[in-house]
Design an enzyme around this catalytic site. Structure first.
Site, PDB file in Angstrom:
ATOM      1  N   CYS A 124      -5.737   1.661   6.276  1.00 18.37           N
ATOM      2  CA  CYS A 124      -6.365   0.410   6.693  1.00 18.37           C
ATOM      3  C   CYS A 124      -5.687  -0.086   7.968  1.00 18.37           C
ATOM      4  CB  CYS A 124      -6.234  -0.634   5.584  1.00 18.37           C
ATOM      5  SG  CYS A 124      -4.521  -1.181   5.309  1.00 18.37           S
TER       6      CYS A 124
ATOM      7  N   CYS B  90      -1.797  -0.732   7.533  1.00 21.74           N
ATOM      8  CA  CYS B  90      -0.985   0.477   7.421  1.00 21.74           C
ATOM      9  C   CYS B  90      -0.924   1.261   8.723  1.00 21.74           C
ATOM     10  CB  CYS B  90      -1.527   1.353   6.297  1.00 21.74           C
ATOM     11  SG  CYS B  90      -1.310   0.617   4.664  1.00 21.74           S
TER      12      CYS B  90
ATOM     13  N   GLU C 242       1.186   3.767   1.945  1.00 22.03           N
ATOM     14  CA  GLU C 242       1.820   4.086   3.226  1.00 22.03           C
ATOM     15  C   GLU C 242       3.023   3.188   3.503  1.00 22.03           C
ATOM     16  OE1 GLU C 242      -2.719   4.339   4.094  1.00 22.03           O
ATOM     17  OE2 GLU C 242      -1.391   3.384   2.624  1.00 22.03           O
TER      18      GLU C 242
ATOM     19  N   HIS D 262       0.857  -1.183   0.000  1.00 22.72           N
ATOM     20  CA  HIS D 262       0.000   0.000   0.000  1.00 22.72           C
ATOM     21  C   HIS D 262       0.893   1.233   0.000  1.00 22.72           C
ATOM     22  CE1 HIS D 262      -3.817  -2.092   1.807  1.00 22.72           C
ATOM     23  NE2 HIS D 262      -3.299  -2.748   0.783  1.00 22.72           N
TER      24      HIS D 262
END
Length: 207
Positions: free
Chosen positions: A133, A136, A104, A102
């Site tokens: 999420c 992360c 992040e 992701h």
């Protein structure tokens, strides 16, 4: 009144407000938890994002667009410490065959690798275009992030208020300051355009 609302909308889009959350632009607004009629709200007393905040989120939005161009869900993230970008990334699990990639996480890996440290320096802010999420947010806590700024909420799986608010859980030994809403409309438009194009592509390929 209509002209005032138009000018207010334009100003809000360019310089999103931390503590001024508009619930209904035609009637009421919320300032620091108190409702007031929009026509009597004193905007000079509102707390606005800094120009630096806006520029950093714009950089994250550009990264999100990079992801979209590669057919990844458009999310971008920028890590900033003392005015310097120390890490950045966009969503790329498909490109890298990595479910953890992701935006992040990519930004964290970039920063920590360059710094040769698994923890971030003090006063580091992450600007990300979508609410993090579970995975992360957990990584951000472990990395000792100081501040999180995200553009728009993720209603299905967001863990900073949408589904749960993990940053407020008292069992963590680190707390992250959170602000959201910066350039929200821009992030939402990028996401909407991406999913609209993807649906159209699937429809054309199946016909």
């Amino acid at each position: 009144m209509d002209n005032f609302l138009e000018r207010y909308n334009s100003y809000l889009k360019a310089f999103a407000m931390t503590h001024l959350q508009v619930q209904n632009l035609k009637a009421m607004t919320t300032v620091n938890g108190h409702t007031a009629d929009l026509s009597t709200t004193d905007l000079s007393k509102a707390k606005f994002w800094s120009l630096s905040d806006v520029k950093c989120m714009q950089a994250a939005l550009e990264l999100a667009q990079q992801g979209a161009s590669k057919e990844e869900v458009p999310v971008g993230a920028v890590l900033v410490q003392e005015g310097n970008i120390i890490g950045e990334g966009f969503n790329q699990p498909i490109l890298t065959c990595d479910p953890t990639a992701h935006a992040e996480i990519v930004a964290l890996r970039s920063a920590c690798s360059a710094l040769e440290n698994y923890r971030l320096p003090a006063n580091t802010t992450l600007y990300v275009t979508l609410e993090p999420c579970t995975m992360c947010l957990g990584a951000l806590i472990h990395a000792r992030l100081s501040r999180l700024v995200f553009a728009t909420q993720e209603p299905r799986a967001g863990m900073v208020g949408s589904q749960l608010n993990l940053v407020e859980m008292d069992f963590y030994n680190h707390k992250i300051a959170v602000n959201y809403g910066l350039l929200q409309a821009d992030s939402q438009q990028i996401l909407k355009s991406f999913f609209k194009a993807r649906r159209a592509k699937k429809k054309n390929s199946s016909s």
